[in-house]
Design a protein around this motif. Structure first.
Motif, PDB file in Angstrom:
ATOM      1  N   LEU A   1       0.826  -1.206   0.000  1.00 50.19           N
ATOM      2  CA  LEU A   1       0.000   0.000   0.000  1.00 50.19           C
ATOM      3  C   LEU A   1       0.863   1.261   0.000  1.00 50.19           C
ATOM      4  CD1 LEU A   1      -3.032   0.613   0.003  1.00 50.19           C
ATOM      5  CD2 LEU A   1      -2.896   0.926   2.475  1.00 50.19           C
ATOM      6  N   THR A   2       1.972   1.209   0.722  1.00 51.58           N
ATOM      7  CA  THR A   2       2.904   2.338   0.741  1.00 51.58           C
ATOM      8  C   THR A   2       3.500   2.571  -0.648  1.00 51.58           C
ATOM      9  OG1 THR A   2       3.487   1.927   3.064  1.00 51.58           O
ATOM     10  CG2 THR A   2       5.014   3.252   1.784  1.00 51.58           C
ATOM     11  N   LYS A   3       3.839   1.487  -1.341  1.00 50.88           N
ATOM     12  CA  LYS A   3       4.362   1.604  -2.706  1.00 50.88           C
ATOM     13  C   LYS A   3       3.322   2.220  -3.636  1.00 50.88           C
ATOM     14  CE  LYS A   3       7.614  -2.292  -2.517  1.00 50.88           C
ATOM     15  NZ  LYS A   3       7.909  -3.651  -3.046  1.00 50.88           N
ATOM     16  N   LEU A   4       2.052   1.858  -3.428  1.00 56.26           N
ATOM     17  CA  LEU A   4       0.965   2.407  -4.239  1.00 56.26           C
ATOM     18  C   LEU A   4       0.868   3.914  -4.051  1.00 56.26           C
ATOM     19  CD1 LEU A   4      -1.583   2.313  -5.972  1.00 56.26           C
ATOM     20  CD2 LEU A   4      -2.853   1.564  -3.952  1.00 56.26           C
ATOM     21  N   PHE A   5       0.881   4.354  -2.800  1.00 61.71           N
ATOM     22  CA  PHE A   5       0.804   5.786  -2.511  1.00 61.71           C
ATOM     23  C   PHE A   5       2.048   6.518  -3.023  1.00 61.71           C
ATOM     24  CE2 PHE A   5      -1.989   4.501   1.249  1.00 61.71           C
ATOM     25  CZ  PHE A   5      -3.147   4.803   0.556  1.00 61.71           C
TER      26      PHE A   5
ATOM     27  N   LEU B   1       2.264   9.478  -5.711  1.00 60.23           N
ATOM     28  CA  LEU B   1       2.968  10.717  -5.372  1.00 60.23           C
ATOM     29  C   LEU B   1       3.947  11.126  -6.470  1.00 60.23           C
ATOM     30  CD1 LEU B   1       3.195  12.762  -3.027  1.00 60.23           C
ATOM     31  CD2 LEU B   1       5.081  11.387  -2.143  1.00 60.23           C
ATOM     32  N   ILE B   2       4.608  10.145  -7.083  1.00 58.18           N
ATOM     33  CA  ILE B   2       5.576  10.429  -8.151  1.00 58.18           C
ATOM     34  C   ILE B   2       4.885  11.082  -9.349  1.00 58.18           C
ATOM     35  CG2 ILE B   2       7.062   9.357  -9.895  1.00 58.18           C
ATOM     36  CD1 ILE B   2       7.873   7.318  -7.749  1.00 58.18           C
ATOM     37  N   PHE B   3       3.803  10.475  -9.827  1.00 54.10           N
ATOM     38  CA  PHE B   3       3.138  10.982 -11.026  1.00 54.10           C
ATOM     39  C   PHE B   3       2.394  12.282 -10.759  1.00 54.10           C
ATOM     40  CE2 PHE B   3       3.723   6.504 -12.156  1.00 54.10           C
ATOM     41  CZ  PHE B   3       4.245   6.649 -13.429  1.00 54.10           C
ATOM     42  N   LEU B   4       1.752  12.375  -9.595  1.00 52.39           N
ATOM     43  CA  LEU B   4       1.078  13.625  -9.243  1.00 52.39           C
ATOM     44  C   LEU B   4       2.096  14.737  -9.037  1.00 52.39           C
ATOM     45  CD1 LEU B   4      -1.557  12.228  -6.708  1.00 52.39           C
ATOM     46  CD2 LEU B   4      -2.008  13.052  -9.018  1.00 52.39           C
ATOM     47  N   GLY B   5       3.229  14.368  -8.428  1.00 58.55           N
ATOM     48  CA  GLY B   5       4.283  15.343  -8.196  1.00 58.55           C
ATOM     49  C   GLY B   5       4.910  15.835  -9.484  1.00 58.55           C
ATOM     50  N   ALA B   6       4.991  14.958 -10.489  1.00 60.24           N
ATOM     51  CA  ALA B   6       5.544  15.359 -11.792  1.00 60.24           C
ATOM     52  C   ALA B   6       4.646  16.415 -12.433  1.00 60.24           C
ATOM     53  CB  ALA B   6       5.666  14.149 -12.704  1.00 60.24           C
TER      54      ALA B   6
ATOM     55  N   ALA C   1       0.900   7.969 -22.371  1.00 60.68           N
ATOM     56  CA  ALA C   1      -0.476   7.871 -21.867  1.00 60.68           C
ATOM     57  C   ALA C   1      -1.300   6.914 -22.723  1.00 60.68           C
ATOM     58  CB  ALA C   1      -1.120   9.259 -21.834  1.00 60.68           C
ATOM     59  N   TYR C   2      -1.148   7.005 -24.034  1.00 57.19           N
ATOM     60  CA  TYR C   2      -1.890   6.134 -24.955  1.00 57.19           C
ATOM     61  C   TYR C   2      -1.452   4.673 -24.800  1.00 57.19           C
ATOM     62  CZ  TYR C   2      -3.541   4.041 -29.292  1.00 57.19           C
ATOM     63  OH  TYR C   2      -4.139   3.207 -30.212  1.00 57.19           O
ATOM     64  N   ALA C   3      -0.138   4.459 -24.726  1.00 61.77           N
ATOM     65  CA  ALA C   3       0.387   3.096 -24.585  1.00 61.77           C
ATOM     66  C   ALA C   3      -0.048   2.469 -23.260  1.00 61.77           C
ATOM     67  CB  ALA C   3       1.908   3.104 -24.691  1.00 61.77           C
ATOM     68  N   SER C   4      -0.110   3.281 -22.214  1.00 63.99           N
ATOM     69  CA  SER C   4      -0.490   2.754 -20.903  1.00 63.99           C
ATOM     70  C   SER C   4      -1.941   2.288 -20.887  1.00 63.99           C
ATOM     71  CB  SER C   4      -0.258   3.812 -19.822  1.00 63.99           C
ATOM     72  OG  SER C   4      -1.091   4.935 -20.014  1.00 63.99           O
ATOM     73  N   PHE C   5      -2.783   2.914 -21.695  1.00 65.69           N
ATOM     74  CA  PHE C   5      -4.179   2.488 -21.763  1.00 65.69           C
ATOM     75  C   PHE C   5      -4.285   1.060 -22.308  1.00 65.69           C
ATOM     76  CE2 PHE C   5      -5.711   6.944 -21.387  1.00 65.69           C
ATOM     77  CZ  PHE C   5      -6.710   6.709 -20.464  1.00 65.69           C
ATOM     78  N   GLY C   6      -3.409   0.715 -23.254  1.00 63.78           N
ATOM     79  CA  GLY C   6      -3.399  -0.645 -23.778  1.00 63.78           C
ATOM     80  C   GLY C   6      -3.028  -1.649 -22.711  1.00 63.78           C
ATOM     81  N   TRP C   7      -2.039  -1.286 -21.902  1.00 62.35           N
ATOM     82  CA  TRP C   7      -1.611  -2.177 -20.812  1.00 62.35           C
ATOM     83  C   TRP C   7      -2.707  -2.311 -19.766  1.00 62.35           C
ATOM     84  CZ3 TRP C   7      -0.269  -0.903 -15.575  1.00 62.35           C
ATOM     85  CH2 TRP C   7       0.302  -1.976 -14.882  1.00 62.35           C
TER      86      TRP C   7
ATOM     87  N   LEU D   1      -3.689   2.409 -13.113  1.00 61.29           N
ATOM     88  CA  LEU D   1      -4.425   3.594 -13.569  1.00 61.29           C
ATOM     89  C   LEU D   1      -3.668   4.891 -13.303  1.00 61.29           C
ATOM     90  CD1 LEU D   1      -8.170   2.922 -12.655  1.00 61.29           C
ATOM     91  CD2 LEU D   1      -7.223   3.330 -14.926  1.00 61.29           C
ATOM     92  N   ILE D   2      -2.789   4.875 -12.294  1.00 60.66           N
ATOM     93  CA  ILE D   2      -2.043   6.085 -11.967  1.00 60.66           C
ATOM     94  C   ILE D   2      -1.156   6.524 -13.129  1.00 60.66           C
ATOM     95  CG2 ILE D   2      -0.122   4.818 -10.899  1.00 60.66           C
ATOM     96  CD1 ILE D   2      -1.537   8.280  -9.945  1.00 60.66           C
ATOM     97  N   ILE D   3      -0.759   5.583 -13.993  1.00 57.70           N
ATOM     98  CA  ILE D   3       0.115   5.948 -15.127  1.00 57.70           C
ATOM     99  C   ILE D   3      -0.625   6.804 -16.151  1.00 57.70           C
ATOM    100  CG2 ILE D   3       1.591   5.073 -16.979  1.00 57.70           C
ATOM    101  CD1 ILE D   3       2.094   2.616 -15.254  1.00 57.70           C
ATOM    102  N   PRO D   4      -1.750   6.324 -16.734  1.00 59.40           N
ATOM    103  CA  PRO D   4      -2.450   7.196 -17.688  1.00 59.40           C
ATOM    104  C   PRO D   4      -3.014   8.455 -17.043  1.00 59.40           C
ATOM    105  CG  PRO D   4      -3.742   5.222 -17.242  1.00 59.40           C
ATOM    106  CD  PRO D   4      -2.395   4.999 -16.635  1.00 59.40           C
ATOM    107  N   VAL D   5      -3.488   8.334 -15.807  1.00 61.15           N
ATOM    108  CA  VAL D   5      -4.024   9.513 -15.120  1.00 61.15           C
ATOM    109  C   VAL D   5      -2.913  10.533 -14.873  1.00 61.15           C
ATOM    110  CG1 VAL D   5      -5.031  10.358 -12.963  1.00 61.15           C
ATOM    111  CG2 VAL D   5      -5.954   8.307 -14.030  1.00 61.15           C
ATOM    112  N   GLY D   6      -1.768  10.042 -14.371  1.00 66.19           N
ATOM    113  CA  GLY D   6      -0.648  10.936 -14.099  1.00 66.19           C
ATOM    114  C   GLY D   6      -0.117  11.601 -15.352  1.00 66.19           C
ATOM    115  N   PHE D   7       0.079  10.818 -16.419  1.00 65.95           N
ATOM    116  CA  PHE D   7       0.575  11.394 -17.670  1.00 65.95           C
ATOM    117  C   PHE D   7      -0.483  12.288 -18.322  1.00 65.95           C
ATOM    118  CE2 PHE D   7       4.022   8.320 -17.446  1.00 65.95           C
ATOM    119  CZ  PHE D   7       5.066   9.040 -17.997  1.00 65.95           C
ATOM    120  N   GLY D   8      -1.751  11.969 -18.090  1.00 65.75           N
ATOM    121  CA  GLY D   8      -2.812  12.833 -18.587  1.00 65.75           C
ATOM    122  C   GLY D   8      -2.758  14.206 -17.928  1.00 65.75           C
ATOM    123  N   MET D   9      -2.495  14.224 -16.630  1.00 59.74           N
ATOM    124  CA  MET D   9      -2.373  15.488 -15.903  1.00 59.74           C
ATOM    125  C   MET D   9      -1.139  16.274 -16.373  1.00 59.74           C
ATOM    126  SD  MET D   9      -3.424  14.117 -12.095  1.00 59.74           S
ATOM    127  CE  MET D   9      -3.192  15.692 -11.277  1.00 59.74           C
TER     128      MET D   9
END
Length: 208
Positions: A74-78, A82-87, A130-136, A162-170
């Protein structure tokens, strides 16, 4: 539009604070529980009178610690969130370090044109990821695989992903905002942090 941008910025900040807070709380509780039962056991062994009281408490704490096998996952998830939101937050607040020693040799108009090209490259790269992550994510959703050690929360691998496409989308939205400002002439670069300039300012403040 300004209010929507302000709301979006606040939501971004709240998600970052929430991720950091939850990551810290979960880690803190896990560490405390793992180190708390031992003193109770030691006291229970040294005192026959208190043993009936302290030993069950120690066993209860130890059981709770053993059941928190999910805490690391769970800590790794948060942390990932944090990494993608922080970016994204770093792009908005000029938190990323810029190497612009060459860029500064050009005129303001030249810097703006180069920055527009660089911004378009960033938008292209972020869009591609972001597009590639949606496929995964689609493949993981179809597989419906549960996340390791997070079964108690019914969290699947695709939920975490989901944090990958959401983060890159942001991040994409932030670069689009920068591109719009560049095209309007409201700024001449990507607005990245300048550590050298910041250091000089701090030095001047100390001299004063």
């Amino acid at each position: 539009m300004k209010q929507l941008s302000l709301l979006w910025g606040k939501l971004e900040e709240i998600l970052i604070i929430l991720s950091l807070a939850l990551m810290t709380i979960v880690t803190f509780v896990y560490v405390v529980l793992n180190n708390l039962y031992q003193p109770f056991l030691s006291l229970a062994e040294s005192s026959e009178t208190l043993r009936p009281i302290l030993e069950p408490i120690a066993i209860f704490i130890m059981t709770m610690a053993m059941e928190m096998t999910w805490s690391v996952a769970l800590t790794k998830l948060f942390f990932g969130a944090l990494i993608f939101l922080g970016a994204s937050y770093g792009v908005r607040t000029a938190g990323h370090i810029g190497i612009d020693i060459v860029l500064k040799q050009f005129s303001p108009k030249g810097r703006r044109m180069i920055s527009i090209f660089a911004c378009l490259l960033c938008i292209g790269f972020v869009s591609l990821i972001a597009y590639a992550s949606f496929g995964w994510i689609s493949a993981m959703h179809a597989a419906d695989v549960g996340a390791e050690d997070l079964h108690a929360f019914h969290i699947k691998v695709w939920h975490i992903g989901l944090i990958i496409p959401v983060g890159f989308g942001m991040i994409l939205i932030r670069f689009i905002e920068i591109l719009i400002r560049l095209l309007r002439g409201q700024q001449t670069d990507l607005g990245l942090a300048d550590e050298a300039n910041d250091a000089l300012k701090i030095n001047e403040e100390h001299k004063e």
